[in-house]
Design a protein around this motif. Structure first.
Motif, short mmCIF file in Angstrom:
data_model
loop_
_atom_site.label_atom_id
_atom_site.label_comp_id
_atom_site.label_asym_id
_atom_site.label_seq_id
_atom_site.Cartn_x
_atom_site.Cartn_y
_atom_site.Cartn_z
N ALA A 12 -29.71 -35.49 85.12
CA ALA A 12 -28.60 -36.36 84.71
C ALA A 12 -28.92 -37.08 83.40
O ALA A 12 -28.03 -37.54 82.71
N ARG A 13 -30.21 -37.15 83.07
CA ARG A 13 -30.61 -37.83 81.83
C ARG A 13 -31.00 -36.83 80.75
O ARG A 13 -31.67 -37.17 79.78
N GLY A 14 -30.60 -35.59 80.97
CA GLY A 14 -30.75 -34.58 79.92
C GLY A 14 -32.02 -33.75 79.96
O GLY A 14 -32.28 -32.96 79.06
N ALA A 15 -32.85 -33.92 81.02
CA ALA A 15 -34.13 -33.18 81.07
C ALA A 15 -33.89 -31.67 81.20
O ALA A 15 -32.88 -31.23 81.74
N PHE A 16 -34.86 -30.92 80.70
CA PHE A 16 -34.89 -29.47 80.94
C PHE A 16 -35.87 -29.26 82.08
O PHE A 16 -37.04 -29.62 81.96
N THR A 17 -35.41 -28.73 83.21
CA THR A 17 -36.28 -28.71 84.39
C THR A 17 -36.82 -27.31 84.71
O THR A 17 -36.10 -26.32 84.68
N ILE A 18 -38.11 -27.32 85.00
CA ILE A 18 -38.78 -26.09 85.48
C ILE A 18 -39.26 -26.41 86.89
O ILE A 18 -40.00 -27.38 87.08
N ALA A 19 -38.86 -25.64 87.86
CA ALA A 19 -39.28 -25.90 89.24
C ALA A 19 -40.25 -24.83 89.71
O ALA A 19 -40.14 -23.66 89.32
N VAL A 20 -41.20 -25.24 90.52
CA VAL A 20 -42.03 -24.27 91.26
C VAL A 20 -41.54 -24.39 92.70
O VAL A 20 -41.66 -25.47 93.30
N ALA A 21 -40.95 -23.35 93.24
CA ALA A 21 -40.26 -23.51 94.52
C ALA A 21 -40.32 -22.25 95.36
O ALA A 21 -40.63 -21.16 94.87
N GLU A 22 -40.01 -22.44 96.64
CA GLU A 22 -40.10 -21.31 97.59
C GLU A 22 -38.97 -20.32 97.36
O GLU A 22 -37.81 -20.73 97.14
N LEU A 23 -39.31 -19.06 97.45
CA LEU A 23 -38.33 -17.98 97.25
C LEU A 23 -37.04 -18.26 98.00
O LEU A 23 -37.08 -18.56 99.20
N GLY A 24 -35.94 -18.18 97.31
CA GLY A 24 -34.64 -18.30 97.95
C GLY A 24 -34.19 -19.73 98.19
O GLY A 24 -33.15 -19.93 98.84
N ASP A 25 -34.89 -20.72 97.67
CA ASP A 25 -34.47 -22.11 97.87
C ASP A 25 -33.13 -22.33 97.14
O ASP A 25 -33.08 -22.34 95.91
N PRO A 26 -32.03 -22.51 97.87
CA PRO A 26 -30.71 -22.55 97.22
C PRO A 26 -30.52 -23.81 96.37
O PRO A 26 -29.86 -23.76 95.33
N ASP A 27 -31.10 -24.93 96.78
CA ASP A 27 -30.92 -26.18 96.01
C ASP A 27 -31.57 -26.06 94.64
O ASP A 27 -31.03 -26.53 93.64
N VAL A 28 -32.74 -25.44 94.64
CA VAL A 28 -33.46 -25.30 93.38
C VAL A 28 -32.65 -24.44 92.42
O VAL A 28 -32.50 -24.75 91.23
N GLU A 29 -32.11 -23.35 92.93
CA GLU A 29 -31.32 -22.47 92.07
C GLU A 29 -30.19 -23.23 91.41
O GLU A 29 -29.82 -22.98 90.27
N GLN A 30 -29.65 -24.17 92.18
CA GLN A 30 -28.50 -24.92 91.67
C GLN A 30 -28.90 -25.91 90.55
O GLN A 30 -28.17 -26.07 89.59
N TYR A 31 -30.07 -26.55 90.69
CA TYR A 31 -30.38 -27.66 89.77
C TYR A 31 -31.41 -27.35 88.69
O TYR A 31 -31.40 -27.99 87.64
N ALA A 32 -32.32 -26.41 88.95
CA ALA A 32 -33.40 -26.21 87.96
C ALA A 32 -32.96 -25.23 86.87
O ALA A 32 -32.21 -24.28 87.14
N ASP A 33 -33.45 -25.47 85.64
CA ASP A 33 -33.11 -24.55 84.55
C ASP A 33 -33.95 -23.28 84.64
O ASP A 33 -33.49 -22.19 84.30
#
Ligand code: M6R
Length: 619
Positions: free
Chosen positions: A549-570
């Motif tokens: 929300a504050r303009g960050a570019f996000t890189i996530a390390v996450a479990e395969l198929g995590d739907p929330d991560v797909e939605q929010y991480a770049d």
């Protein structure tokens, strides 16, 4: 460093293998019958500068030699400050690791006697002093005795030192002395070697011998004599066989040691588990010579370590407290001693160190032992000071780690600490045997999960590095075991890509660090699994939303198929499904690759970052 038929060749190959321990200058000194002065050559910069100089103007043949690569402590990196340093008459040359604390006083004394110094190093003081003492012995006895001269000098020095010396009047020996700095002997046939690490001579012999604290050694082609600093013979020096081949310390076709070592993460985990179970699947730690009764009584663990090793300790804290139900404190070794820690005979201090030579960790474990606690080392280097001075050792079998940035050692340290935790749970009966076995089975699956990340995420990671190569800073966030992984990912990026990076606990975000987030700020987030108790997962996802929300570019390390991560991480670096406590073993891998790719894209030497050395043998 060597008494054999080809000393320059041996020194140069040894320096090549040890260059990771220091690389701001390098030098050699040789002695042979008939020489009036020792032959010395030294150059600032990488070993290649010295090689080129030697190729332009070769040194004479010799019978013994010493060589050194330097990480500057006293005096800036320069040709003059490089080792070896010579005695006033040029007959003796020495090399030195460590810091001589009374060098200023000794220098003033020597200056008052007319000695002149050309460098700003403490080593030159020791060289001049050794020359003076050697000449006194000649006056006393009529013949040179470099071994005795070095012992006398060793008794006059304070601080930390390993000193090796050659004398053109005794061109068949190399002598050494050690106090708080490493030294090992390589036992060859008709030739013997000295090195601060077995890597120096493993290409010539795998037979090694430890030199203890405050001992001196004299090697010739066919003899090794060890004494204390007073000249009393030492007969019980421990011998061991190096359990890896010289080829393990070579790049073997990889562009860098770091790349090779990251790709050895799976093997490091597998090898650290190997041979640690009996037929029933129970953990047996035969090498740990601490009795069962002692283990049963342990009521607190304090991990002492530095850098990456301390982050491995932080990961282990989550697991061991959960499994064993005793408190685990993790303390930076250099802070530990100075805060009057509460240590009792029931405290188990765990010293984690890849090199086994980190002075801060060594000092911390000595303090713990003085206070009556037992110390168990988790170490990757046979015969090193930390395991030698501990009550027990659990070796990580990651193989030699050459790149300054620690990678495979980190995963191996976590595995060793987990084995210790599960062993304590087994001994203390805080877990059912079936539970322990189940976790061990899951641990045994981890090498293939790490391999999956290497096989399937490397392209993804490289792409992200290309996208981010111009970023000026990074934030790394994690919770629970993801927190130390975030710290480790941040450290990797700092030390090899020279990027300002802050790692912190994701929950702290709103207590200050979020103010750093601006449009385009890259934020790397370790996201826990959404399976099981998903409360942390949801909180971390909220953290991602807040920085986005504050303009960050996000890189996530996450479990395969995590739907929330797909939605929010770049960008997402995926991890295969695995238990939360074991997830650091896979989550760190894309972060290691990311730091390496960033450093390579910026054109930096990933194996030898500026200002650093692999083993930090000074406090
Ligand atoms: O040899 P050690 O594990 O005792 O070294 C501790 C740290 O100096 C080391 O982990 C350092 O932080 C690494 N360069 C990090 O990559």
């Amino acid at each position: 460093m060597t008494a054999c038929g080809k000393p320059l060749e041996v020194c140069m190959q040894g320096l090549g293998r040890l260059e990771y321990r220091g690389y701001d200058s390098a030098g050699v000194a040789l002695a042979a019958p008939g020489m009036d002065l020792v032959a010395v050559r030294k150059k600032a910069g990488r070993l290649d500068n010295l090689k080129a100089d030697l190729a332009r103007s070769p040194l004479p043949d010799a019978t013994v030699g010493i060589g050194h690569t330097r990480w500057a402590t006293n005096g800036e990196p320069s040709d003059t400050n490089a080792h070896p340093h010579v005695s006033a008459d040029g007959k003796i040359a020495i090399i030195h690791n460590g810091i001589i604390e009374n060098a200023s006083k000794l220098k003033m004394d020597l200056q008052s006697e007319g000695y002149v110094f050309s460098s700003g190093t403490d080593t030159e003081v020791a060289a001049k002093l050794l020359g003076k003492v050697a000449n006194t012995i000649i006056e006393e006895t009529g013949k040179p005795d470099l071994f005795e001269a070095l012992r006398r000098v060793a008794r006059m020095l304070t601080g930390a030192f390993t000193i090796l010396a050659v004398d053109c009047r005794q061109p068949d020996i190399v002598v050494g002395a050690r106090h708080d700095s490493p030294l090992v002997v390589g036992l060859g046939e008709g030739e013997n070697f000295l090195g601060s690490d077995v890597a120096a001579f493993v290409a010539y012999t795998k037979h090694a011998m430890e030199i203890g604290q405050d001992q001196a050694v004299c090697i010739s082609g066919d003899q090794v004599i060890v004494t204390d600093f007073n000249g009393n013979p030492v007969k019980d020096s421990k011998r061991f066989t190096v359990d890896w081949d010289a080829s393990a310390a070579e790049k073997g076709g990889w562009p860098s040691f770091m790349d090779k070592e990251i790709h050895e993460d799976p093997e490091a985990v597998a090898n650290t588990l190997l041979g640690r179970f009996d037929d029933q699947g129970d953990i047996v730690l035969d090498e740990v010579h601490i009795g069962l009764d002692v283990f049963r009584q342990v009521d607190k663990i304090i991990v002492v370590a530095c850098g990456t090793a301390s982050y491995a300790g932080m990961v282990a804290k989550y697991a061991i407290e959960h499994w064993v139900r005793i408190p685990v404190e993790v303390e930076l070794a250099h802070e530990f001693r100075y805060r009057d820690p509460i240590l009792t005979p029931r405290t188990l201090v765990v010293a984690i160190s890849q090199s086994g030579e980190t002075m801060d960790t060594l000092m911390a474990l000595r303090h713990a032992r003085e206070q009556g606690s037992r110390v168990l080392a988790i170490c990757n280097t046979q015969g090193a000071s930390i395991p030698r001075e501990s009550d027990a050792v659990l070796y990580t079998h990651a193989g030699p780690e050459i790149a300054v940035a620690s990678t495979k050692a980190f995963v191996a340290q976590i595995v060793a600490a987990y084995l210790l935790g599960l062993y304590l749970a087994q001994v203390k009966g805080t877990m059912y045997r079936d539970e322990i076995r189940h976790i061990l089975e899951q641990l045994k699956d981890m090498p293939q999960k790490i391999q999956w990340v290497l096989d399937n995420q490397a392209g993804n990671v490289e792409q992200a590095a290309k996208q981010m190569v111009s970023a000026h800073s990074f934030l790394f966030l994690g919770r629970h075991v993801g927190y130390p992984v975030a710290l480790e990912g941040a450290l990797k990026l700092k030390e090899i890509a020279y990027t300002f990076t802050e790692g912190f606990a994701a929950g702290e975000l709103k207590h200050g660090p979020i103010a750093l987030v601006d449009a385009g700020e890259p934020v790397v987030v370790i996201v826990p699994s959404a399976r099981g108790r998903n409360i942390l997962h949801n909180k971390v996802i909220s953290g991602i939303e807040e920085v986005k929300a504050r303009g960050a570019f996000t890189i996530a390390v996450a479990e395969l198929g995590d739907p929330d991560v797909e939605q929010y991480a770049d960008v997402v670096f995926w991890r295969p499904v695995c238990p939360t406590l074991l997830s650091p073993l896979v989550d760190v891998v894309p972060l290691q690759l990311f730091a390496m790719d960033m450093a390579m894209l910026k054109g930096y030497d990933v194996d030898k970052p500026r200002n650093l050395a692999k083993s930090v043998t000074v406090e």
